[in-house]
Design a protein around this motif. Structure first.
Motif, short mmCIF file in Angstrom:
data_model
loop_
_atom_site.label_atom_id
_atom_site.label_comp_id
_atom_site.label_asym_id
_atom_site.label_seq_id
_atom_site.Cartn_x
_atom_site.Cartn_y
_atom_site.Cartn_z
N ARG A 99 0.84 -1.22 0.00
CA ARG A 99 0.00 0.00 0.00
C ARG A 99 0.86 1.25 0.00
O ARG A 99 0.55 2.25 -0.65
N TRP A 100 1.97 1.21 0.74
CA TRP A 100 2.82 2.40 0.87
C TRP A 100 4.12 2.27 0.08
O TRP A 100 5.03 3.08 0.25
N ASN A 101 4.17 1.23 -0.77
CA ASN A 101 5.30 1.06 -1.68
C ASN A 101 6.65 1.02 -0.93
O ASN A 101 7.62 1.68 -1.31
N VAL A 102 6.67 0.24 0.13
CA VAL A 102 7.91 0.04 0.90
C VAL A 102 8.11 -1.46 1.12
O VAL A 102 7.18 -2.26 0.96
N GLY A 103 9.34 -1.84 1.53
CA GLY A 103 9.61 -3.22 1.94
C GLY A 103 9.49 -4.24 0.84
O GLY A 103 8.95 -5.33 1.06
N ALA A 104 10.00 -3.93 -0.36
CA ALA A 104 9.88 -4.88 -1.47
C ALA A 104 10.53 -6.22 -1.15
O ALA A 104 9.99 -7.29 -1.47
N LYS A 105 11.69 -6.19 -0.52
CA LYS A 105 12.36 -7.44 -0.17
C LYS A 105 11.55 -8.24 0.85
O LYS A 105 11.48 -9.47 0.79
N SER A 106 10.95 -7.53 1.79
CA SER A 106 10.12 -8.21 2.79
C SER A 106 8.91 -8.87 2.13
O SER A 106 8.50 -9.98 2.50
N ILE A 107 8.34 -8.18 1.15
CA ILE A 107 7.20 -8.77 0.44
C ILE A 107 7.63 -10.03 -0.31
O ILE A 107 6.93 -11.06 -0.28
N ASP A 108 8.79 -9.98 -0.96
CA ASP A 108 9.29 -11.16 -1.67
C ASP A 108 9.48 -12.33 -0.70
O ASP A 108 9.13 -13.49 -1.02
#
Length: 778
Positions: A99-108
């Motif tokens: 939603r806030w376009n942060v933590g791409a690695k965490s999402i992966d």
């Protein structure tokens, strides 16, 4: 310094440290494990003044910093396995980050965890899935899909996921928005209700609590604020974050009494109650006053499972600590079906506390207060290194004491010739095990009690066997007369060995008692009379057996409740408690009702399990007597008759032990009566375990005295995170998997990919703003 002194010093230091941590005016909210699911929902709320920023940035920070190394958000269970709530929690956290376009690695990492482990969690560990999961999990799958987080599921999950979605459909089609038969009600899952579910803004506002929440659910209240913009919701959420800035709990406000009761429960389960007596008494006194006030006021029926759990826990703990409480506090016992099931298989009265402590320490269970809406509600303070270390050190310390005492008891039995009589049962270890394990709540300060109880039990076993199977009638009469005179002259063989051992034991007990009381009282004569009572009863039963005489039921019980000799054990052990048993209570005419109840109960326990053996041996038994006096009945009817009496007598004994005012015996003396009953219940619960050397009983003895604690050190495997290049392609999407199953249902697509969905509006007073992501919700 001796090893035991070092152990005691270490234990004392840990106790003081834990007291400071748990009972020194600490904010109880700091003990509650945060809910990743609810925190993620607060992190999704946009700031009304700056919609491109989160309203509660601290929640987003928590999500960013609280992902587990394995890639999920949520909790482990007591075995180190992620709990089922990690699936919706992980999805919700990934949506918040997206939603806030942060933590791409965490999402992966989160997506990789779900792809690698969803099948294991859904099919192997949690089947069938609980109601809350059937509501929340499909919603989080849909929400993830709506923001472009595509859940790829293997073929093996097709049927399972279809069932979960179908279960949700059935729930939503059959339950009311607020249904008194289901808790939490559907509206408390507001954030998880699909767009096709018929709920209006007015419905939401109508069901706001006085504190501005939706049934005290942070996640549902977050969604209610997004939809309604009600200032009351904001006030609730702000209050929540002021109290719980480091991740929010699944329920707020929480029941602080339940938290404290759970602390007491965990200390008892770990065998640590004796180290926290004052703290436990203070907590239970406050809870008791609360329940008394509640009972005097108007009672309202409450079907909330959390309240039922609390009531049952409070009822047990309060009763066990002598508080008078009414059982009507438990209103709906259907919630406790599984616990009833456990009592039927192994009643509480047949389980020894000491072995329960061991199991609880080894499993290292996380104490679950109750199942919240979408996550387990736990006390983190009860699952931390110092507490487990204290329980471990305490258990090891007890085992070291037990080892030494068993050596002493075995040497005593051997030196006096009791362990090699050549007939009957050699039960030295059994007798010591029973005395040690049953009195574990009073350790380590009552070594003398354990030694006396074990020695008395050993001598009773040998003498009873001599009267049952070895001695002639002349030998038995001579031995009984010698006990009456307390003069063993003229005795020979086994009779002489038994009398000398008896004289040695009584002199030792009387001498230690005089020393304990400062030389003020000699109980030798009273003990002589008590032992003569037992020997006389054994002689009477021997005469019945040898002559074929069949006594009446009344005559049999009058003798049998003495010959079982449980009171002989309990009363002599009670002499060394603090405060000790009043001396006059050792005489038959002054036996307390609780003592007489113990005598009857132990006789009936023995008779129910021993009637077949005693029938073969030509002995009488209450089961056999009832069958003889009622020839039209079968043996099962007679067993049921005796068991009915037994159940009533056990209830009476528990009332006398656990309630104040029914006896002037010291509490410690009443509890040793209860301990003796539990030992007999253990030995005669489903068979005559005392007369047999079953592998289960021998294993229990080894676990109690010899075998070191065995901890679960290895976690069940969690699949490694696959590299992007290794991820399989071509797996069907969720809507492709479920399409045929739900083709004719009046619901929208399970993802936002096939059918465009309207952008929902978020209300802030009179101003409505669209969320930045598509969703299937209101």
């Amino acid at each position: 310094m001796a090893l035991t002194e070092l152990s005691q010093s270490s234990i004392h230091a840990l106790v003081q440290k834990i007291k400071q941590k748990m009972f020194s005016n600490t904010d109880l909210y700091s003990f509650i494990s945060p809910s990743a699911y609810d925190t993620a929902w607060l992190a999704m709320i946009p700031d009304p003044h700056q919609p491109d920023r989160p309203m509660f940035a601290e929640c987003l920070d928590w999500v960013l910093n609280s992902q587990r190394e394995e890639g999920f958000w949520g909790e482990f269970d007591g075995y180190g396995v992620p709990t089922i709530d990690c699936l919706p929690a992980t999805l919700a956290c990934m949506v918040a980050l997206k939603r806030w376009n942060v933590g791409a690695k965490s999402i992966d990492k989160g997506m990789a965890f779900i792809h690698a482990n969803a099948e294991k969690l859904l099919e192997e560990k949690y089947n069938p899935c609980p109601r809350w999961f059937a509501i929340v999990f499909p919603a989080m799958v849909e929400l993830a899909g709506s923001v472009g987080l595509e859940i790829i599921l293997s073929d093996g999950l097709k049927a399972t996921v279809a069932k979960i979605f179908n279960q949700r459909l059935q729930i939503l089609n059959t339950e009311e928005l607020v249904d008194k038969y289901h808790y939490p009600p559907l509206i408390s899952y507001l954030e998880a209700l699909p767009s096709w579910y018929d709920i209006s803004r007015e419905d939401i506002v109508k069901h706001l609590s006085d504190d501005g929440s939706i049934f005290q659910s942070p996640s549902a209240t977050a969604r209610a604020f997004m939809v309604s913009g009600k200032e009351e919701c904001v006030a609730y959420l702000q209050s929540l974050l002021q109290r719980c800035p480091a991740g929010v709990p699944p329920i707020y406000p929480m029941d602080e009494e339940l938290v404290k009761l759970s602390m007491v429960n965990q200390l008892q389960r770990l065998g640590l109650a004796q180290q926290f007596v004052e703290e436990i008494d203070e907590i239970l006194s406050v809870v008791h006053r609360s329940y008394m006030n509640r009972e005097r006021g108007a009672r309202q029926i409450n079907f909330v499972p959390a309240q039922l759990y609390k009531d049952s826990l409070a009822f047990r703990l309060l009763r066990m600590h002598g508080h008078s409480v009414s059982p009507c506090m438990n209103l709906d016992f259907s919630f406790f079906n599984l616990i009833i099931e456990q009592e039927l298989s192994l009643p509480w009265t047949a389980r020894l506390d000491y072995l329960d402590h061991r199991k609880w320490i080894e499993v290292n269970e996380i104490d679950t207060l109750w199942m919240g809406k979408a996550s387990f509600y736990r006390l983190s303070c009860l699952h931390e290194d110092d507490l487990i270390r204290l329980a471990t050190e305490n258990y090891k310390f007890r085992q070291s004491i037990y080892n030494k005492e068993l050596v002493e008891v075995s040497r005593w039995s051997k030196d006096l010739g009791l362990s090699n009589m050549g007939f009957g049962r050699e039960k030295t270890t059994y007798c010591y095990f029973a005395s040690a394990a049953a009195s574990s709540s009073q350790l380590p300060h009552h070594s003398e009690v354990r030694l006396v109880v074990a020695k008395v039990a050993i001598l009773i076993t040998v003498a009873d066997d001599f009267f049952d199977m070895q001695g002639s009638l002349d030998e038995l009469e001579s031995l009984t007369e010698a006990v009456r005179r307390w003069d063993g002259r003229g005795l020979t063989g086994h009779s002489e060995v038994i009398f000398k051992a008896l004289d040695n034991l009584v002199n030792d007990i009387a001498g230690k008692y005089i020393h304990q009381q400062g030389g003020e009282c000699d109980i030798a004569k009273i003990l002589h009379d008590m032992w003569y009572e037992a020997f006389s009863s054994w002689l009477t039963e021997a005469k019945w057996s040898k002559s074929g005489y069949i006594p009446s039921t009344e005559e049999y019980l009058r003798t049998g409740m003495i010959s079982i000799a449980a009171h002989t054990v309990a009363l002599q052990g009670s002499c060394f408690l603090n405060p000790s048993l009043p001396i006059y209570k050792l005489t038959p005419t002054q036996y307390e009702p609780v003592t007489k109840l113990l005598m009857v109960i132990t006789r009936l326990l023995n008779d129910i399990q021993s009637y077949q053996k005693e029938q073969v041996d030509g002995k009488t038994n209450l089961v056999l007597l009832h069958k003889k006096e009622n020839p039209e009945t079968d043996i099962e009817d007679s067993i049921s008759y005796v068991r009915g009496i037994l159940d009533e007598k056990k209830k009476e004994l528990l009332e006398h032990v656990l309630s104040d005012g029914l006896s002037d015996l010291p509490k410690s003396c009443k509890h040793i009566h209860l301990s003796c009953m539990k030992v007999f219940q253990m030995f005669f619960n489903s068979g005559n375990e005392f007369d047999s050397n079953t592998s289960e009983m021998l294993e229990d003895i080894k676990q109690a005295i010899y075998i070191p604690l065995e901890f679960q050190t290895s976690k069940p495997s969690i699949k490694p995170l696959p590299l992007p290049s290794e991820r399989k392609k071509g797996f069907p999407k969720v809507n492709a998997i479920l399409g045929p199953t739900f083709k004719n249902q009046t619901i929208r697509s399970f993802t936002a990919h096939s059918i465009p969905l309207p952008m929902p509006r978020v209300a802030y007073g009179k101003m409505f703003m669209p969320l930045k992501f598509k969703t299937c919700f209101i």
